[in-house]
Write an enzyme that holds these catalytic residues in place. Structure first.
Site, PDB file in Angstrom:
ATOM      1  CB  VAL A  14       5.425 -15.330  -2.203  1.00 52.01           C
ATOM      2  CG1 VAL A  14       4.069 -16.010  -2.255  1.00 52.01           C
ATOM      3  CG2 VAL A  14       5.265 -13.817  -2.306  1.00 52.01           C
ATOM      4  CE  LYS A 204       0.314  -6.615  -7.235  1.00 50.12           C
ATOM      5  NZ  LYS A 204       0.980  -5.837  -6.179  1.00 50.12           N
TER       6      LYS A 204
HETATM    7  N1  HSE Z   1       5.999  -5.870  -4.838  1.00 53.32           N
HETATM    8  C1  HSE Z   1       4.597  -6.067  -4.677  1.00 53.32           C
HETATM    9  C2  HSE Z   1       4.014  -4.846  -3.970  1.00 53.32           C
HETATM   10  C3  HSE Z   1       4.363  -7.320  -3.886  1.00 53.32           C
HETATM   11  O1  HSE Z   1       4.794  -4.065  -3.425  1.00 53.32           O
HETATM   12  O2  HSE Z   1       2.812  -4.664  -3.982  1.00 53.32           O
HETATM   13  C4  HSE Z   1       2.953  -7.783  -3.830  1.00 53.32           C
HETATM   14  O3  HSE Z   1       2.430  -8.059  -5.102  1.00 53.32           O
END
Ligand code: HSE
Length: 334
Positions: A14, A204
């Site tokens: 990122v 998330k």
């Molecule tokens: N490893 C995470 C995914 C990256 O595969 O969604 C993005 O947050």
């Protein structure tokens, strides 16, 4: 032209994406915003490992360099894990710097605290990149749904898991083969068990719950099941019946308390997230005025996540320009 300096914390997938996109799109950003952005410092754990990276910036392991530089207005953070990210961002905010983060684990744990700190210090926090990669879900919930009550969210929030399940289905790859590809493509976390065991989707989901309902469920009460026990045989069997297995994350307000779950589910073709394949994420929202709507976009990888961070950067700069004030009260929490 007005010039600002920013610091970048982390130079993984990122961080590199942010650096490259700021460099490649410099002219467009300058034309749009009327501001020239200079990445002055990049903070990494091991500078010696990044000697080959051609950066027109100081690469250092010394974060104090950022704090001591009053010309750095904004700190972009793309580190893995809660620490030192939380400490770095807290100190940046206290030093009067705006911050932008892509760090879901840290923000799920400490987002509320950081938002309060930012408010007290009259700076902004951008955290669009923590959730669903390039999908602008945080701005959608925070800025575009001011009047609607969003009652339920169902999401495919982990690009790696979705990519693995898709490759198993379309190419009959084993779980291990598909995961290896996801790692090669830069989708997976440094420790991919975060993806496949559902931790990443869980973090998330907790961030989204905070934004939607201003609260999170009790973490220990949330079912979190990953995809590591999904076999090629199961995927193929469901495919024969036009069904697809997806790792779904759901959160819903029930009797005044948010209820959440992360688990693989079998979807039929009429489900709005049925066609979300590969590294794409999808989010299905239910609102009390708008009805239902689905957002989709790439959820993992350097560019979608960098896109979210750079759009946060543009928003913060625009707010600063609009008010002609150097710093603003955060608008990011309800
Ligand atoms: N490893 C995470 C995914 C990256 O595969 O969604 C993005 O947050």
């Amino acid at each position: 032209m007005k010039k600002i300096q920013v610091a970048l914390l982390g130079l993984g997938t990122v961080g590199k994406g942010v650096y490259q996109n700021l460099t490649v799109h410099r002219k467009r950003i300058e034309e749009k915003l009327g501001i020239s952005i200079d990445i002055a410092v990049i903070v990494v754990k091991h500078p010696e490992k990044h000697q080959a990276f051609e950066a027109n910036a100081l690469i250092t392991s010394d974060f104090q360099t950022v704090l001591d530089n009053p010309s750095i207005d904004i700190v972009l953070e793309a580190i893995v894990g809660k620490e030192p990210a939380f400490t770095y961002l807290s100190q940046s905010i206290q030093a009067g710097k705006h911050v932008i983060t892509a760090n879901k684990e840290m923000f799920a744990h400490h987002g509320k605290q950081l938002l309060a700190l930012a408010n007290a210090n009259k700076v902004e926090i951008g955290f669009e990149a923590t959730t669903a990669g390039g999908i602008p879900i945080i701005q959608t919930l925070n800025q575009l749904f001011q009047v609607n009550g969003i009652t339920k969210l169902t999401g495919i929030l982990n690009g790696t898991s979705n990519y693995v399940l898709t490759e198993m289905r379309l190419r009959q790859l084993t779980f291990e083969q598909a995961l290896h590809q996801a790692q090669q493509l830069g989708y997976a976390e440094a420790d991919p068990s975060n993806d496949i065991d559902g931790h990443d989707a869980f973090y998330k989901l907790m961030i989204l719950s905070q934004v939607m309902f201003n609260t999170q469920p009790e973490w220990s009460q949330v079912e979190r099941t990953g995809i590591s026990s999904v076999t090629l045989n199961q995927v193929v069997r469901h495919q024969a019946k036009q069904e697809r297995i997806k790792l779904l994350a759901t959160v819903e307000m029930i009797n005044g308390a948010p209820q959440a779950k992360v688990a693989p589910e079998v979807l039929t073709a009429d489900h709005p997230l049925y066609t979300i394949d590969g590294a794409y994420n999808g989010i299905f929202l239910e609102g009390d005025i708008v009805g239902t709507l689905t957002l989709s976009g790439l959820g993992a990888g350097a560019h979608p996540t960098a896109s979210a961070m750079l759009e946060d950067l543009a928003i913060i700069l625009r707010h600063g320009e609009a008010t002609k004030r150097p710093y603003l009260v955060s608008t990011t929490s309800r």
